[in-house]
Design an enzyme around this catalytic site. Structure first.
Site, mmCIF file in Angstrom:
data_model
loop_
_atom_site.group_PDB
_atom_site.id
_atom_site.type_symbol
_atom_site.label_atom_id
_atom_site.label_comp_id
_atom_site.label_asym_id
_atom_site.label_seq_id
_atom_site.Cartn_x
_atom_site.Cartn_y
_atom_site.Cartn_z
ATOM 1 N N GLU A 1 9.739 17.516 14.437
ATOM 2 C CA GLU A 1 9.999 17.307 13.007
ATOM 3 C C GLU A 1 9.068 18.209 12.188
ATOM 4 O O GLU A 1 7.852 18.069 12.238
ATOM 5 C CB GLU A 1 9.769 15.843 12.620
ATOM 6 C CG GLU A 1 10.234 15.570 11.200
ATOM 7 C CD GLU A 1 9.938 14.152 10.715
ATOM 8 O OE1 GLU A 1 8.802 13.691 10.895
ATOM 9 O OE2 GLU A 1 10.848 13.532 10.137
ATOM 10 N N CYS B 1 13.710 11.941 5.632
ATOM 11 C CA CYS B 1 13.758 11.553 7.049
ATOM 12 C C CYS B 1 15.134 11.873 7.619
ATOM 13 O O CYS B 1 15.273 12.117 8.819
ATOM 14 C CB CYS B 1 13.437 10.084 7.211
ATOM 15 S SG CYS B 1 14.409 9.058 6.115
ATOM 16 N N GLU C 1 10.064 2.595 10.514
ATOM 17 C CA GLU C 1 11.071 3.626 10.221
ATOM 18 C C GLU C 1 10.336 4.954 10.254
ATOM 19 O O GLU C 1 9.519 5.231 9.373
ATOM 20 C CB GLU C 1 11.697 3.401 8.841
ATOM 21 C CG GLU C 1 12.541 2.152 8.734
ATOM 22 C CD GLU C 1 13.761 2.174 9.626
ATOM 23 O OE1 GLU C 1 14.176 3.266 10.056
ATOM 24 O OE2 GLU C 1 14.276 1.089 9.922
ATOM 25 N N LYS D 1 0.858 -1.194 0.000
ATOM 26 C CA LYS D 1 0.000 0.000 0.000
ATOM 27 C C LYS D 1 0.891 1.239 0.000
ATOM 28 O O LYS D 1 1.533 1.574 0.999
ATOM 29 C CB LYS D 1 -0.899 0.008 1.251
ATOM 30 C CG LYS D 1 -1.854 1.191 1.302
ATOM 31 C CD LYS D 1 -1.393 2.171 2.352
ATOM 32 C CE LYS D 1 -2.178 3.440 2.452
ATOM 33 N NZ LYS D 1 -1.949 4.427 1.408
HETATM 34 P P1 NAP Z 1 2.436 9.148 6.998
HETATM 35 O O1 NAP Z 1 1.411 10.207 6.885
HETATM 36 O O2 NAP Z 1 2.635 8.507 8.330
HETATM 37 O O3 NAP Z 1 2.047 8.062 5.891
HETATM 38 C C1 NAP Z 1 2.871 6.954 5.612
HETATM 39 C C2 NAP Z 1 2.015 5.831 5.041
HETATM 40 O O4 NAP Z 1 1.122 5.357 6.054
HETATM 41 C C3 NAP Z 1 1.142 6.266 3.871
HETATM 42 O O5 NAP Z 1 1.046 5.218 2.940
HETATM 43 C C4 NAP Z 1 -0.201 6.501 4.545
HETATM 44 O O6 NAP Z 1 -1.303 6.394 3.664
HETATM 45 C C5 NAP Z 1 -0.203 5.349 5.540
HETATM 46 N N1 NAP Z 1 -1.127 5.500 6.651
HETATM 47 C C6 NAP Z 1 -1.683 6.631 7.147
HETATM 48 N N2 NAP Z 1 -2.511 6.332 8.177
HETATM 49 C C7 NAP Z 1 -2.462 4.980 8.327
HETATM 50 C C8 NAP Z 1 -3.091 4.068 9.232
HETATM 51 N N3 NAP Z 1 -3.935 4.473 10.176
HETATM 52 N N4 NAP Z 1 -2.810 2.746 9.106
HETATM 53 C C9 NAP Z 1 -1.927 2.313 8.164
HETATM 54 N N5 NAP Z 1 -1.343 3.137 7.285
HETATM 55 C C10 NAP Z 1 -1.588 4.445 7.364
HETATM 56 O O7 NAP Z 1 3.870 9.681 6.545
HETATM 57 P P2 NAP Z 1 4.252 10.505 5.241
HETATM 58 O O8 NAP Z 1 3.776 11.908 5.392
HETATM 59 O O9 NAP Z 1 3.839 9.749 4.033
HETATM 60 O O10 NAP Z 1 5.851 10.475 5.322
HETATM 61 C C11 NAP Z 1 6.606 11.405 6.036
HETATM 62 C C12 NAP Z 1 7.148 10.803 7.311
HETATM 63 O O11 NAP Z 1 7.881 9.631 7.000
HETATM 64 C C13 NAP Z 1 8.111 11.720 8.045
HETATM 65 O O12 NAP Z 1 7.826 11.687 9.419
HETATM 66 C C14 NAP Z 1 9.471 11.087 7.768
HETATM 67 O O13 NAP Z 1 10.450 11.353 8.739
HETATM 68 C C15 NAP Z 1 9.107 9.645 7.714
HETATM 69 N N6 NAP Z 1 10.119 8.880 6.979
HETATM 70 C C16 NAP Z 1 10.974 8.085 7.699
HETATM 71 C C17 NAP Z 1 11.967 7.365 7.061
HETATM 72 C C18 NAP Z 1 12.901 6.478 7.844
HETATM 73 O O14 NAP Z 1 13.500 5.595 7.245
HETATM 74 N N7 NAP Z 1 13.043 6.651 9.136
HETATM 75 C C19 NAP Z 1 12.102 7.460 5.668
HETATM 76 C C20 NAP Z 1 11.218 8.288 4.967
HETATM 77 C C21 NAP Z 1 10.222 8.983 5.640
HETATM 78 P P3 NAP Z 1 -1.987 7.713 3.024
HETATM 79 O O15 NAP Z 1 -0.937 8.353 2.194
HETATM 80 O O16 NAP Z 1 -3.113 7.142 2.224
HETATM 81 O O17 NAP Z 1 -2.439 8.549 4.177
#
Ligand code: NAP
Length: 498
Positions: free
Chosen positions: A386, A286, A252, A177
């Protein structure tokens, strides 16, 4: 602009429509009038079908010799290399990072595909002596079953590959997904996987909302392992749900990464490293640098140089060669960054940037000026939370000990860097940073796929991606003992004196 294409889900080797009958649009963040495509608004029923398909494909995929599985990964990596330019353009158009970085993102996908293809001929366990005579002892890896893969938009090719490649080579099947902000990249990726020849049901793609599709994958009793990258808030809620079912879960999450610049540093090099880490991908990595911890004797000089160079950065569509910084991913991201600017004005000195950028060609995009605050206190909100945008806080300190203490006093622990010419100080920093990744005389970004990737503290839950350790998320260990003595031998008893 041409009518956008409607894309479908990929389940059991077929491209199908969602049971919802609904679609959503993915738009170009540099110009929101440009609709990249329409995508299926997946449902719980779609996830159930994908899980069923992955379950049916699992026994024969597991029985396929790992080197043969690896050959498919190799073919997929070669296809990505062949289509690198097309994938990079699609990525820039869909989520905004400049083309050079998009190419790097695709390259990370290729690298991990080739690395994991090689794991098909390794998948090492241990063979060790038994404590008893005429007895053999070893450990082997086995797949868990169906892997649920939930990914963010900021590395829309690299991260799905980091997860799917180790999952697949070790014999798991996948339900994937992607982020609703990058469904096109995911679709292109899965099209290439189909072309590479993965058998039907081994890889399944379900686009749609996190709260519906993501939750359904996490809640499914038939999906024993979840690999998630995204925000700490989403990760925490997934951990609670997955925990109730005692699932294997790799998280992550966020970062608040620091660059330490000591008084003996090469300042030109430090400025290059900081700008690349802070404003590359518009601060939406990230591993982005969002804190510079500057030794007081060079702090003013460093800020002056950073401001001067930041003013020269050119904003615009990442598809243009002349552009250094692309847009933020969506309107919500612009709102979030703008709210932190207001917070920051009460916490430090705003020395450059601080506004939305809306002039000329930027009028229809989600642009924000690269921004620097100086004289920021270490525990202020802009230095702790963040922001995930082009906002940098400079924190002055007195010497190495205070710098390390400030660097480590955050909830996150992903990446850290130090600029110094003193080899002893560099080694102390390698030891002292509380992060999963450390750089010396380089910025906070630039991980390579054959080393472990991940963070300490709230950045994750102890798992790592990339490198051979990534296999640990997707495999169960089995210890095997073969007794060829022909008699009962009791470990810890028969070989003891008394
Ligand atoms: P996000 O809003 O948490 O979304 C990540 C994924 O989770 C998306 O596919 C999202 O779907 C899905 N999701 C949302 N709510 C969910 C739920 N209740 N159950 C299961 N899945 C759900 O994060 P983002 O804005 O895409 O990414 C940015 C974040 O990622 C930042 O905090 C960044 O630091 C972190 N990041 C971390 C790393 C690492 O390796 N540590 C690498 C890259 C990014 P939808 O898009 O449909 O909402």
């Amino acid at each position: 602009m041409a009518d956008p294409q409607t894309h479908r889900l990929f389940i059991a080797g077929r491209w199908v429509e969602s049971s919802s009958g609904e679609t959503f649009e993915s738009v170009n963040p540099a110009d929101t009038r440009d609709v990249v495509g329409r995508f299926q608004q997946g449902t719980r029923a779609d996830v159930a079908m994908a899980v069923r398909a992955a379950g049916e494909a699992f026994p024969s995929w597991k029985a396929t010799p790992a080197p043969k599985r690896g050959e498919l990964l190799y073919r997929f990596g070669a296809l990505m290399a062949e289509h690198k330019e097309r994938l990079a353009h699609a990525m820039t158009r869909e989520m905004g990072k400049v083309l050079a970085e998009a190419r790097g993102d695709v390259q990370e996908g290729i690298d991990i595909a080739f690395l994991m293809a090689g794991e098909g001929r390794r998948l090492f366990g241990d063979t060790v002596p038994s404590e008893l005579p005429d007895k053999w002892a070893m450990s082997i890896r086995q797949p868990l079953g169906i892997a649920g893969i939930v990914t963010p938009w900021n590395f829309p090719i690299a991260i799905p590959c980091w997860k799917m490649m180790p999952a697949l080579v070790s014999g798991n099947t996948v339900v994937f997904k992607p982020s609703s902000d990058a469904p096109h990249c995911a679709t292109l990726l899965v099209e290439l996987m189909e072309q590479a020849g993965f058998p039907a049901g081994v890889v399944n793609l379900v686009t749609g909302r996190g709260a519906e599709v993501g939750d359904a994958i996490v809640d499914s009793p038939d999906v024993p392992v979840i690999s998630f990258t995204g925000s700490s808030a989403t990760g925490r809620s997934i951990a609670e749900r997955a925990g109730r079912r005692l699932k294997r879960l790799s998280l992550e999450l966020g970062g608040k990464n620091a660059v330490v610049v000591l008084r003996d540093a090469d300042l030109d090099l430090a400025v290059d490293g900081i700008l690349w880490s802070a404003f590359g991908t518009t601060g939406q990595r990230c591993t982005a640098c969002s804190r510079v911890i500057a030794d007081r004797p060079i702090a003013d000089e460093l800020v002056a140089r950073l401001v001067e160079r930041t003013k020269q950065l050119r904003l615009g569509s990442g598809l243009l060669d002349t552009v250094d910084v692309g847009p933020l991913v969506n309107a919500a991201a612009v709102e979030k960054v703008a709210s932190y600017i207001e917070i920051g004005k009460g916490e430090g000195d705003l020395v450059v940037g601080g506004d939305r950028a809306t002039g000329g060609d930027l009028a229809n995009g989600h642009f924000f000026e690269p921004t620097i605050f100086s004289n920021v206190a270490p525990m202020s909100r802009i230095a702790q939370e963040e922001i995930f945008g082009p906002v940098l806080s400079v924190i002055p300190v007195d010497g190495y000990d205070e710098a390390i203490s400030v660097a480590n006093h955050v909830r996150y622990g992903l990446s850290a860097s130090i600029f110094t010419r003193d080899v002893n100080t560099a080694f102390r920093a390698m030891r002292d940073f509380e992060t999963g990744i450390v750089y010396v005389n380089a910025g906070t970004t630039g991980a390579e796929t054959h080393l472990p990737f991940g963070g300490w503290k709230d950045t994750g839950n102890g798992h790592r991606e990339a490198g051979h350790v990534a296999l640990d998320t997707f495999t169960e260990w089995k210890a095997v003992y073969i007794d060829f003595s022909g008699r009962l031998q009791r470990a810890q008893i028969d070989n003891q004196e008394s």
